[in-house]
Design a protein around this motif. Structure first.
Motif, short mmCIF file in Angstrom:
data_model
loop_
_atom_site.label_atom_id
_atom_site.label_comp_id
_atom_site.label_asym_id
_atom_site.label_seq_id
_atom_site.Cartn_x
_atom_site.Cartn_y
_atom_site.Cartn_z
N GLU A 6 -0.26 3.66 2.26
CA GLU A 6 -1.29 3.37 2.95
C GLU A 6 -1.38 3.38 4.44
O GLU A 6 -0.13 2.95 4.93
CB GLU A 6 -2.02 2.16 2.54
N SER A 7 -2.21 3.53 4.95
CA SER A 7 -2.28 3.41 6.50
C SER A 7 -3.62 3.09 6.88
O SER A 7 -4.68 3.35 6.16
CB SER A 7 -1.83 4.71 7.16
N GLY A 8 -3.67 2.56 8.20
CA GLY A 8 -5.10 2.14 8.67
C GLY A 8 -5.20 0.73 8.64
O GLY A 8 -4.19 -0.13 8.39
N GLY A 9 -6.37 0.20 8.35
CA GLY A 9 -6.61 -1.22 8.34
C GLY A 9 -6.55 -1.73 9.61
O GLY A 9 -6.30 -1.20 10.83
N GLY A 10 -6.87 -3.24 9.81
CA GLY A 10 -6.53 -3.97 10.97
C GLY A 10 -7.66 -4.82 10.86
O GLY A 10 -8.25 -5.26 10.17
N LEU A 11 -7.93 -5.19 12.27
CA LEU A 11 -9.17 -6.07 12.61
C LEU A 11 -10.27 -5.50 13.21
O LEU A 11 -10.21 -4.70 14.16
CB LEU A 11 -8.65 -7.32 13.65
N VAL A 12 -11.59 -5.92 12.98
CA VAL A 12 -12.67 -5.46 13.22
C VAL A 12 -13.68 -6.54 13.12
O VAL A 12 -13.80 -7.25 12.57
CB VAL A 12 -12.87 -4.12 12.53
N VAL A 93 -7.14 -7.70 1.27
CA VAL A 93 -5.78 -6.52 1.45
C VAL A 93 -6.29 -5.47 0.45
O VAL A 93 -6.87 -5.70 -0.53
CB VAL A 93 -4.59 -7.21 0.69
N TYR A 94 -6.36 -4.25 1.13
CA TYR A 94 -6.90 -3.01 0.36
C TYR A 94 -5.77 -2.07 -0.12
O TYR A 94 -4.70 -2.02 0.45
CB TYR A 94 -7.60 -2.19 1.40
N GLY A 116 -0.18 1.49 -4.11
CA GLY A 116 0.47 1.30 -2.69
C GLY A 116 0.65 -0.23 -2.66
O GLY A 116 0.51 -1.01 -3.42
N GLN A 117 1.45 -0.45 -1.39
CA GLN A 117 1.84 -1.84 -0.80
C GLN A 117 0.56 -2.60 -0.38
O GLN A 117 0.77 -3.82 -0.29
CB GLN A 117 2.84 -1.66 0.25
N GLY A 118 -0.40 -2.12 -0.14
CA GLY A 118 -1.56 -2.80 0.44
C GLY A 118 -1.45 -2.95 2.09
O GLY A 118 -0.42 -2.79 2.45
#
Length: 125
Positions: A6-12, A93-94, A116-118
């Protein structure tokens, strides 16, 4: 052994948009499917969205319907989850998952053999 990265995610901020992506080393054709689940602290893993690689059988969880979109990525072995109108309740966690479930099982955690690892998604209110 299928590997999912996985990639992406973060704070919004609440009301904003974010995208997460998953690259698969497994089969990316036909009835094979990829799904997204999420898990918040102290809660069970929740179904978010799923789609077969042939574009059929698109499913969304009730809490994200109309706000999230699952689609194939630009690279042929990737699938992304585009998240709009994010709320604090979307914080989790996605995880992406891969398998070949029948349509009626596509929302079930047990239907997917590979995970995936999340990646963390945090929505600030």
């Amino acid at each position: 052994q299928v590997q999912l990265v996985e990639s992406g995610g973060g704070l919004v901020q609440a009301g904003g948009s974010l995208s997460v992506s998953c690259a698969s080393s497994g089969p990316t054709f036909g009835d094979n499917a990829m799904a997204w689940f999420r898990q918040a602290p102290g809660k069970e893993r929740e179904f978010v969205a799923a789609m077969r690689w042939n574009g059929n059988a698109v499913n969304y969880g009730d809490s994200v319907k109309g706000r999230f979109t699952i689609r194939r990525g630009n690279a042929k072995n990737t699938m992304s989850l585009e998240m709009n109108s994010l709320k604090a309740d979307d914080t989790a966690v996605y995880y992406c998952a891969a398998g070949r479930p029948i349509v009626s099982n596509m929302r079930s955690v047990r239907a997917y053999a590979y995970w995936g690892q999340g990646t963390q998604v945090t929505v600030s209110s």
